[in-house]
Scaffold this motif. Structure first.
Motif, PDB file in Angstrom:
ATOM      1  N   UNK A  31      48.770  31.141 -11.799  1.00  0.00           N
ATOM      2  CA  UNK A  31      48.491  30.884 -13.218  1.00  0.00           C
ATOM      3  C   UNK A  31      47.215  31.617 -13.636  1.00  0.00           C
ATOM      4  N   UNK A  32      47.185  31.985 -14.917  1.00  0.00           N
ATOM      5  CA  UNK A  32      45.999  32.606 -15.495  1.00  0.00           C
ATOM      6  C   UNK A  32      45.100  31.465 -15.985  1.00  0.00           C
ATOM      7  N   UNK A  33      43.892  31.360 -15.426  1.00  0.00           N
ATOM      8  CA  UNK A  33      43.068  30.166 -15.641  1.00  0.00           C
ATOM      9  C   UNK A  33      41.711  30.497 -16.259  1.00  0.00           C
ATOM     10  N   UNK A  34      41.335  29.707 -17.271  1.00  0.00           N
ATOM     11  CA  UNK A  34      39.973  29.739 -17.798  1.00  0.00           C
ATOM     12  C   UNK A  34      39.354  28.378 -17.517  1.00  0.00           C
ATOM     13  N   UNK A  35      38.090  28.363 -17.068  1.00  0.00           N
ATOM     14  CA  UNK A  35      37.397  27.111 -16.765  1.00  0.00           C
ATOM     15  C   UNK A  35      36.066  27.122 -17.507  1.00  0.00           C
ATOM     16  N   UNK A  36      35.856  26.169 -18.408  1.00  0.00           N
ATOM     17  CA  UNK A  36      34.603  26.160 -19.170  1.00  0.00           C
ATOM     18  C   UNK A  36      33.749  24.961 -18.786  1.00  0.00           C
ATOM     19  N   UNK A  37      32.433  25.116 -18.983  1.00  0.00           N
ATOM     20  CA  UNK A  37      31.506  24.047 -18.611  1.00  0.00           C
ATOM     21  C   UNK A  37      30.237  24.137 -19.449  1.00  0.00           C
ATOM     22  N   UNK A  38      29.662  22.973 -19.711  1.00  0.00           N
ATOM     23  CA  UNK A  38      28.455  22.889 -20.547  1.00  0.00           C
ATOM     24  C   UNK A  38      27.227  23.517 -19.899  1.00  0.00           C
ATOM     25  N   UNK A  39      27.159  23.496 -18.573  1.00  0.00           N
ATOM     26  CA  UNK A  39      25.914  23.878 -17.912  1.00  0.00           C
ATOM     27  C   UNK A  39      25.863  25.375 -17.573  1.00  0.00           C
ATOM     28  N   UNK A  40      24.704  25.814 -17.082  1.00  0.00           N
ATOM     29  CA  UNK A  40      24.483  27.247 -16.850  1.00  0.00           C
ATOM     30  C   UNK A  40      25.246  27.791 -15.657  1.00  0.00           C
ATOM     31  N   UNK A  41      25.567  26.904 -14.696  1.00  0.00           N
ATOM     32  CA  UNK A  41      26.299  27.324 -13.504  1.00  0.00           C
ATOM     33  C   UNK A  41      27.452  26.360 -13.260  1.00  0.00           C
ATOM     34  N   UNK A  42      28.567  26.860 -12.716  1.00  0.00           N
ATOM     35  CA  UNK A  42      29.628  25.941 -12.301  1.00  0.00           C
ATOM     36  C   UNK A  42      29.098  24.998 -11.205  1.00  0.00           C
ATOM     37  N   UNK A  43      29.709  23.826 -11.090  1.00  0.00           N
ATOM     38  CA  UNK A  43      29.302  22.900 -10.035  1.00  0.00           C
ATOM     39  C   UNK A  43      29.164  21.459 -10.498  1.00  0.00           C
ATOM     40  N   UNK A  44      28.958  21.285 -11.811  1.00  0.00           N
ATOM     41  CA  UNK A  44      28.794  19.924 -12.324  1.00  0.00           C
ATOM     42  C   UNK A  44      27.507  19.307 -11.815  1.00  0.00           C
ATOM     43  N   UNK A  73      37.375  30.361  -6.669  1.00  0.00           N
ATOM     44  CA  UNK A  73      37.961  30.480  -8.018  1.00  0.00           C
ATOM     45  C   UNK A  73      37.872  31.915  -8.513  1.00  0.00           C
ATOM     46  N   UNK A  74      36.686  32.514  -8.385  1.00  0.00           N
ATOM     47  CA  UNK A  74      36.488  33.874  -8.904  1.00  0.00           C
ATOM     48  C   UNK A  74      37.389  34.878  -8.182  1.00  0.00           C
ATOM     49  N   UNK A  75      37.556  34.695  -6.846  1.00  0.00           N
ATOM     50  CA  UNK A  75      38.422  35.604  -6.078  1.00  0.00           C
ATOM     51  C   UNK A  75      39.860  35.564  -6.584  1.00  0.00           C
ATOM     52  N   UNK A  76      40.260  34.393  -7.109  1.00  0.00           N
ATOM     53  CA  UNK A  76      41.621  34.257  -7.632  1.00  0.00           C
ATOM     54  C   UNK A  76      41.709  34.620  -9.115  1.00  0.00           C
ATOM     55  N   UNK A  77      40.601  35.087  -9.672  1.00  0.00           N
ATOM     56  CA  UNK A  77      40.638  35.569 -11.057  1.00  0.00           C
ATOM     57  C   UNK A  77      40.353  34.528 -12.128  1.00  0.00           C
ATOM     58  N   UNK A  78      39.850  33.355 -11.725  1.00  0.00           N
ATOM     59  CA  UNK A  78      39.493  32.340 -12.730  1.00  0.00           C
ATOM     60  C   UNK A  78      38.348  32.880 -13.588  1.00  0.00           C
ATOM     61  N   UNK A  79      38.505  32.766 -14.914  1.00  0.00           N
ATOM     62  CA  UNK A  79      37.432  33.188 -15.819  1.00  0.00           C
ATOM     63  C   UNK A  79      36.573  31.970 -16.167  1.00  0.00           C
ATOM     64  N   UNK A  80      35.284  32.009 -15.833  1.00  0.00           N
ATOM     65  CA  UNK A  80      34.380  30.898 -16.143  1.00  0.00           C
ATOM     66  C   UNK A  80      33.653  31.150 -17.456  1.00  0.00           C
ATOM     67  N   UNK A  81      33.551  30.130 -18.282  1.00  0.00           N
ATOM     68  CA  UNK A  81      32.712  30.187 -19.476  1.00  0.00           C
ATOM     69  C   UNK A  81      31.584  29.171 -19.288  1.00  0.00           C
ATOM     70  N   UNK A  82      30.358  29.662 -19.090  1.00  0.00           N
ATOM     71  CA  UNK A  82      29.224  28.756 -18.892  1.00  0.00           C
ATOM     72  C   UNK A  82      28.595  28.397 -20.238  1.00  0.00           C
ATOM     73  N   UNK A  83      27.756  27.364 -20.220  1.00  0.00           N
ATOM     74  CA  UNK A  83      27.038  26.889 -21.418  1.00  0.00           C
ATOM     75  C   UNK A  83      27.980  26.736 -22.615  1.00  0.00           C
ATOM     76  N   UNK A  84      29.176  26.263 -22.327  1.00  0.00           N
ATOM     77  CA  UNK A  84      30.212  26.142 -23.352  1.00  0.00           C
ATOM     78  C   UNK A  84      30.602  24.672 -23.518  1.00  0.00           C
TER      79      UNK A  84
END
Lengths: 470, 80
Positions: A31-44, A73-84
């Motif tokens: 699947x083509x995946x986007x993952x967004x998060x409020x903080x500056x780095x992934x990890x919660x 995640x990045x190796x599998x092409x997940x696009x991260x949106x930080x501070x979002x």
């Protein structure tokens, strides 16, 4: 990365342990995946990255696991949106967000909500004084800015998270002076651990960390008052009797405390699942209102999945397992299938992890009864400065649920939208009306879910109508 | 370790790049905001972007200090 208008198969909201597990699983099956998060780095919060590289937190397994999950995640092409930060979501799905004030709109076939948890805050006398903060705030100050919460720190409340925060002080080499836990450590804790020997080592490490911190440990005690004129100066603590009530005549004032960090556990963040009209239910041992899911982590809305703390407080192990299940099932909606036997195995492991979490919740029950100690002059809603007196008057005048109290008094109408006072409001309403807490209801979220500038909101909403026209 | 300089209420502070603005402000003053109705002193409470008690002006826009990483040249105004 920066966004604008995006499309994907699976959007994951939240990049904590559950969100990253979901994103990794969905991307693994194509699947083509986007993952967004409020903080500056992934990890919660769980995998929170320290500012200083090479510092004491850099080598902890929690941080290393987070980095590894992100890399997978990045190796599998997940696009991260930080501070979002998501401010609205529509069925179908279109999710609107602000990325550091820039507009974002994402269309996805499936949506996984893994927005985690926040502190299940309870007011007490003096709790608005600067220097009084949540236990989680203390941990974040140390990890994200190497700043101790104060020079003379008291950690108080109830629950296993306090042990983790005390350990954060130890790892950072910061001094912790007092550790105040409402419960007395009981046989129940020991028997739970003996039934889950895999967790013994973790528990022993946490307890050793508290002893190493050098803090004076008071169990069976409660903070009854934060004292000071313009900021925290002293704290009044009292021992608890067998019924859990503070023995006022035995209370004592501990002088010279400039930071009081209080935690009673967590509540799920359910605003995105609520605005999409998914079913929710109240379960005190899961943190209050939780998003209801089936064994596939599917909510009552087709294509909408939820994982981790959003579906009930259970910790990182439950989060990772439920995250992976939700990711595989979300990908299946888009026609990409994983192996069926993996889902069965994950389901069995999740059941085991959930039962351990439920055992912990029984040892540290949420002390909702603390609201009975609140005097008329205490502020309940910090945003709008609404006092207990006004809330009591509203209930006497006919407000019969949390929403009614909000209409009467503005409690829950401020910048935080009742996220902080909501727990206390429902406990107060339920107790005054002599009804179960679940009957007090909760604040329905409104547009915008989080404060966002009108121009950002307008641009984000416009991003979608533009795509529709072309 | 990369240090950056920022201005808080006209005064220059040095902090590690990427660290939280909330920590920098809290370390110098626990009380830095006023509540909306009763003008009570307030400071960091939830520390994770939920409660808005640490709202300050960053380069002319409101921001939650606890989730704002410091940057070189940032200009910050607090209420107190």
């Amino acid at each position: 990365m920066t966004a604008g208008a995006l499309e994907c198969d699976v959007l994951v909201v939240g990049a904590g342990p559950a969100g990253m597990a979901a994103a990794a699983a969905a991307s693994e099956v194509g699947a083509d995946v986007v993952c967004l998060d409020l903080f500056s780095n992934p990890g919660g919060q769980f995998h929170m990255r320290p500012v200083t590289s090479g510092g004491p937190f850099d080598s902890t397994s929690q941080v290393a696991e987070g980095r590894l999950a992100e890399r997978r995640c990045r190796e599998r092409g997940v696009r991260f949106l930080e501070q979002t930060e998501v401010f609205w979501a529509e069925p179908g799905f279109t999710t609107f967000a602000s990325q550091a004030n820039d507009p974002v709109a994402i269309r996805s076939t499936a949506l996984v909500v893994a927005t985690g948890a926040m502190e299940r805050a309870l007011p007490f006398k003096g709790w608005t004084l600067p220097g009084v903060m949540t236990a989680g705030a203390a941990q974040r100050l140390i990890k994200t800015s190497n700043a101790p919460p104060g020079r003379h720190v008291m950690l108080a409340g109830s629950g296993p998270f306090l042990l983790a925060v005390a350990n954060t002080f130890g790892t950072a080499g910061q001094k912790l002076e007092y550790y105040v836990e409402m419960q007395r450590f009981r046989l129940a804790a020991l028997s739970l651990l003996l039934a889950n020997p895999g967790r013994l080592k973790e528990a022993a490490k946490l307890l050793a960390g508290v002893r190493r911190s050098g803090a004076k440990i008071l169990t069976g005690h409660q903070v009854v008052e934060a004292m000071g004129s313009r900021q925290l100066e002293a704290v009044r603590v009292a021992p608890l009797d067998e019924t859990g009530k503070p023995i006022t005549e035995k209370s004592k004032i501990i002088e010279n405390v400039d930071a009081l960090c209080v935690g009673y556990g967590f509540r799920p963040i359910v605003d995105v699942t609520s605005v999409l009209d998914a079913s929710h239910h109240f379960d005190d041992t899961l943190g209050g209102w939780v998003c209801s899911v089936d064994e596939q982590q599917a909510t009552s809305v087709v294509g909408l999945f939820a994982a981790g703390e959003t579906t009930g407080i259970g910790g990182a192990v439950c989060a990772r397992l439920s995250g992976r299940i939700s990711g595989l099932n979300a990908a299946a909606i888009t026609g990409r299938y994983g192996r069926r036997h993996e889902l069965e195995l994950l389901g069995r492991r999740l059941k085991g992890a959930r039962s351990f979490a439920a055992g912990l919740a029984r040892i540290f029950p949420f002390p909702g009864h603390l609201v009975e100690q609140l005097g008329d002059d205490e502020i309940i809603c910090r945003c709008e400065d609404v006092k207990m007196r006004e809330i009591g008057a509203a209930i006497s005048d006919g407000a019969s649920d949390v929403f009614g109290v909000k209409m009467w008094t503005r409690a829950g109408m401020g910048a935080c939208q009742g996220r902080i006072c909501g727990t206390a409001l429902s406990e107060i309403v339920a107790r005054r009306m002599d009804r179960p807490v679940s009957d007090a209801g909760y604040n329905r979220p409104h547009m915008p879910l989080r404060p966002v500038s009108l121009s950002t909101a307008d641009l984000a909403l416009g991003l979608v109508s533009e795509t529709e026209e072309t | 370790m990369k240090m950056v300089a920022l201005r808080i209420n006209g005064k220059t502070f040095e902090a590690e790049s990427g660290s939280s603005l909330g920590g920098v402000i809290h370390s110098s003053a626990a009380a830095f905001r006023q509540s909306v109705t009763l003008s009570q002193p307030r400071g960091i409470y939830c520390g994770m972007g939920v409660c808005f008690e640490c709202t300050v002006m960053v380069d002319g826009r409101p921001a939650r200090a606890c989730i704002t990483p410091v940057k070189e040249g940032m200009s910050v105004e607090t209420q107190l």
